[in-house]
Design a protein around this motif. Structure first.
Motif, mmCIF file in Angstrom:
data_model
loop_
_atom_site.group_PDB
_atom_site.id
_atom_site.type_symbol
_atom_site.label_atom_id
_atom_site.label_comp_id
_atom_site.label_asym_id
_atom_site.label_seq_id
_atom_site.Cartn_x
_atom_site.Cartn_y
_atom_site.Cartn_z
ATOM 1 N N UNK A 316 0.834 -1.205 0.000
ATOM 2 C CA UNK A 316 0.000 0.000 0.000
ATOM 3 C C UNK A 316 0.865 1.250 0.000
ATOM 4 N N UNK A 317 1.987 1.205 0.691
ATOM 5 C CA UNK A 317 2.909 2.338 0.719
ATOM 6 C C UNK A 317 3.773 2.391 -0.522
ATOM 7 N N UNK A 318 4.340 1.245 -0.863
ATOM 8 C CA UNK A 318 5.265 1.190 -2.000
ATOM 9 C C UNK A 318 4.609 1.678 -3.287
ATOM 10 N N UNK A 319 3.340 1.392 -3.461
ATOM 11 C CA UNK A 319 2.644 1.762 -4.694
ATOM 12 C C UNK A 319 1.688 2.949 -4.496
ATOM 13 N N UNK A 320 1.834 3.657 -3.388
ATOM 14 C CA UNK A 320 0.902 4.750 -3.093
ATOM 15 C C UNK A 320 0.949 5.856 -4.154
ATOM 16 N N UNK A 321 2.138 6.261 -4.536
ATOM 17 C CA UNK A 321 2.265 7.358 -5.514
ATOM 18 C C UNK A 321 1.653 6.944 -6.856
ATOM 19 N N UNK A 322 1.925 5.710 -7.273
ATOM 20 C CA UNK A 322 1.326 5.184 -8.518
ATOM 21 C C UNK A 322 -0.200 5.180 -8.413
ATOM 22 N N UNK A 323 -0.680 4.748 -7.255
ATOM 23 C CA UNK A 323 -2.133 4.649 -7.044
ATOM 24 C C UNK A 323 -2.783 6.029 -7.155
ATOM 25 N N UNK A 324 -2.165 7.028 -6.542
ATOM 26 C CA UNK A 324 -2.727 8.384 -6.564
ATOM 27 C C UNK A 324 -2.800 8.904 -8.007
ATOM 28 N N UNK A 325 -1.724 8.677 -8.765
ATOM 29 C CA UNK A 325 -1.713 9.130 -10.167
ATOM 30 C C UNK A 325 -2.777 8.401 -10.986
ATOM 31 N N UNK A 326 -2.901 7.103 -10.755
ATOM 32 C CA UNK A 326 -3.874 6.298 -11.495
ATOM 33 C C UNK A 326 -5.311 6.741 -11.182
ATOM 34 N N UNK A 327 -5.605 6.963 -9.914
ATOM 35 C CA UNK A 327 -6.953 7.387 -9.513
ATOM 36 C C UNK A 327 -7.284 8.734 -10.149
ATOM 37 N N UNK A 328 -6.276 9.603 -10.206
ATOM 38 C CA UNK A 328 -6.469 10.920 -10.819
ATOM 39 C C UNK A 328 -6.780 10.786 -12.306
ATOM 40 N N UNK A 329 -5.999 9.952 -12.996
ATOM 41 C CA UNK A 329 -6.235 9.736 -14.445
ATOM 42 C C UNK A 329 -7.634 9.159 -14.695
#
Ligand code: FE
Length: 333
Positions: A316-329
């Protein structure tokens, strides 16, 4: 006449004794509110005599404060929720590992940092809930299936700004990869019946009020509202029982890098992973003990047993930044 050396030794021992006494105190910075932690700390003080001082605030200011205090830090422990937040603290360099056979034995490895910088204490499932008036549980299956046409205009979600949803998305990226996860999240956004909500309670209430038919929330929010209103026309569904299992996250604790009382703090954390504390800590907030030998409360057990995702929660932490960008897209606000 006493020779000189032994006298010095006696003095040194006395001084050491004095230091050990003063160390029987632990300071905790907690993003969990008083009523969720005080009964647990009181039980520890009653058992050991160790005094526990704590302050409560939101996790971001607490982490900033630990960072700013640096070597003059007063906090021994950071107590917060969500592996995404604990991972952030780890990345900020404000924690240090606790090496403990007791913790390793009590808490399964997927609920701890591989660095040993933090450990989970209680678990919550982020699961599907549905209207008992407009949905039959047979219609539900997986998180992914909430992207299907069948749920168009029927889904309620909390904002993507909340770490709980970022962690859920991060674990989906780990399982499905980015492209497929983005497709699923876009499907969810397409199926929304209304704007995202600022908290999980509002999602449950919207389903009860008929604004939408399904949603995704943490189990303890459901537990609280169900307690207040046993007639609540909303129920819990455990998704993905045929594959990866239900998304589970946690509350957890870590030793600060410059903890003034590291030994006393370690003992407290070890105790918090044991039977008495696990029961108290989990039951207060209708959560699941992170120690699998400890049973949840009857209230929580009544939701039924389920297969949990075995993915290490630090993903959840390691991929948090990716997740935030993906949710935004994907347009998830
Ligand atoms: Fe919460």
């Amino acid at each position: 006449m006493l020779p000189r050396k032994p006298l010095l030794a006696v003095l040194a021992l006395t001084l050491l004794g004095g230091t050990a006494q003063a160390a029987d105190e632990v300071v905790v910075y907690s993003s969990r509110i008083d009523e969720l932690i005080k009964p647990v700390f009181d039980a520890y003080t009653a058992k050991t005599g160790t005094q526990i001082k704590f302050i409560t605030d939101k996790e971001a200011p607490l982490m900033q404060r630990i960072k700013a205090e640096g070597e003059n830090g007063v906090a021994d422990l950071l107590l917060t929720v969500d592996a995404g937040n604990l991972w952030q603290a780890e990345q900020m360099g404000i924690l240090q590992p606790i090496k403990s056979d007791i913790i390793d034995k009590n808490i399964p490895p997927q609920y701890r940092a591989s660095s040993h910088d933090w450990t989970g204490l209680s678990l919550r499932a982020r699961t599907i809930i549905y209207s008992t008036e407009r949905v039959k549980p047979e219609e539900l299956s997986t998180y992914e299936a909430l992207a299907d046409k069948q749920w168009e205009g029927r889904l309620c979600l909390r904002t993507a700004k909340k770490v709980y949803n970022q962690s859920l998305t991060a674990t989906m990226i780990e399982t499905h990869g980015e492209a497929k996860t983005e497709q699923i999240i876009k499907g969810w956004v397409n199926n929304l019946s209304t704007d995202v909500f600022s908290d999980d309670n509002a999602v449950i209430q919207a389903i009860a009020a008929g604004q939408c038919d399904v949603g995704v929330v943490n189990t303890y929010y459901y537990g609280r509202l169900h307690n207040q209103n046993p007639q609540l026309p909303v129920k819990i569904f455990w998704p993905n029982q045929g594959d990866r299992g239900v998304h589970v996250n946690l509350s957890g604790i870590g030793l600060t890098k410059h903890a003034p009382h590291p030994e006393a703090a370690k003992k407290l954390v070890e105790w918090m992973t044991g039977e008495q504390a696990q029961k108290l800590f989990a039951d207060i907030n209708q959560e699941f003990p992170a120690n699998p030998k400890v049973k949840p409360s009857d209230e929580v057990a009544a939701w039924g047993s389920f297969k949990a995702d075995s993915i290490p929660v630090e993903v959840a932490g390691k991929r948090q930044a990716e997740a935030i960008r993906l949710m935004d897209r994907a347009g998830w606000n």
